[in-house]
Design an enzyme around this catalytic site. Sequence first.
Site, PDB file in Angstrom:
ATOM      1  N   ASN A   1       1.073  13.612   5.471  1.00  0.00           N
ATOM      2  CA  ASN A   1      -0.042  13.853   6.391  1.00  0.00           C
ATOM      3  C   ASN A   1       0.393  13.923   7.852  1.00  0.00           C
ATOM      4  OD1 ASN A   1      -1.999  13.844   4.314  1.00  0.00           O
ATOM      5  ND2 ASN A   1      -1.924  11.622   4.285  1.00  0.00           N
ATOM      6  N   CYS A   2       1.679  13.803   8.102  1.00  0.00           N
ATOM      7  CA  CYS A   2       2.200  13.759   9.462  1.00  0.00           C
ATOM      8  C   CYS A   2       2.869  15.086   9.817  1.00  0.00           C
ATOM      9  CB  CYS A   2       3.212  12.625   9.590  1.00  0.00           C
ATOM     10  SG  CYS A   2       4.091  12.591  11.153  1.00  0.00           S
ATOM     11  N   SER A   3       2.417  15.708  10.895  1.00  0.00           N
ATOM     12  CA  SER A   3       2.982  17.003  11.288  1.00  0.00           C
ATOM     13  C   SER A   3       4.448  16.888  11.692  1.00  0.00           C
ATOM     14  CB  SER A   3       2.165  17.630  12.418  1.00  0.00           C
ATOM     15  OG  SER A   3       2.179  16.803  13.558  1.00  0.00           O
TER      16      SER A   3
END
Length: 106
Positions: A11-13
């Site tokens: 979920n982390c860019s």
Amino acid sequence: MADVTVYHNPNCSSSKTALAMAADAGIDVDVVQYLKTKPDADELRGIVAKLDGPVTEMVRRDANFAKLGLTDADVETADQVVALLAEHPALLQRPIVVRGDRAVVG
């Protein structure tokens, strides 16, 4: 086993970018989704030993950090960081990239 391990949150860019950069460079990586496969204290100590930078950089200062009532004084030492992250892996800064004897916080 790949030469590089990435502690990854899908979920982390920034974490996704690190994996994309490795793929573009043709680098084979082992991906550890640390929220599913929680690193234990020994694994965390291994990362700390290889860390290129202050150990406190491994800890996210986000809403969860504040909700737990934590301050910078709670994450000053390697022992504090390891204990905290073993109990609350969501506070692990991401990505963390480990290659050989070196680890960096992305």
